[in-house]
Design a protein around this motif. Sequence first.
Motif, short mmCIF file in Angstrom:
data_model
loop_
_atom_site.label_atom_id
_atom_site.label_comp_id
_atom_site.label_asym_id
_atom_site.label_seq_id
_atom_site.Cartn_x
_atom_site.Cartn_y
_atom_site.Cartn_z
N ASN A 45 0.74 -1.22 0.07
CA ASN A 45 -0.15 -0.10 -0.08
C ASN A 45 0.89 1.18 -0.06
N ILE A 46 1.89 1.11 0.83
CA ILE A 46 2.99 2.45 0.74
C ILE A 46 3.34 2.61 -0.88
N GLY A 47 3.87 1.44 -1.40
CA GLY A 47 4.34 1.72 -2.74
C GLY A 47 3.29 2.38 -3.72
N LYS A 48 2.19 1.69 -3.59
CA LYS A 48 1.15 2.52 -4.44
C LYS A 48 0.99 3.88 -4.03
N GLU A 49 0.95 4.20 -2.89
CA GLU A 49 0.66 5.46 -2.31
C GLU A 49 1.71 6.28 -2.75
N ILE A 50 2.97 6.09 -2.79
CA ILE A 50 4.09 6.70 -3.47
C ILE A 50 4.11 6.95 -5.04
#
Length: 115
Positions: A45-50
């Motif tokens: 999820n952090i990767g998608k947000e970035i």
Amino acid sequence: QRSKRTTMTMRGGKAKMQETMEEKNDEMTDKLAGKVELLRKISINIGKEIEDQNTELDGLNDKSGNILDSLGGTMKGLMGLAMSGGTRPLLVRSVSMFGIFIVIYFFSSRYSAAP
């Protein structure tokens, strides 16, 4: 005979204790696996947000580049006007451009602010 019985009881106790420890170890391993899975999902999820934020920043960068190009053209026009010798028209256009800039800034800051 008593010592044999005591020895068997001790062996049985050790086996039971080892079995209990293995069960606890299995429980802790399962809990750890659940936490690892949770961390994996969070990092995805952090990767998608970035990626989403980078896309938005790229869009903002493009917009600011367009604004800078537009202001560069305006400055060229003002320099041409200044070179032609008219002071009053230069002042009127400069004040007008400053006023337009303030209005654009006001509306962009008012409508682009997150609620």
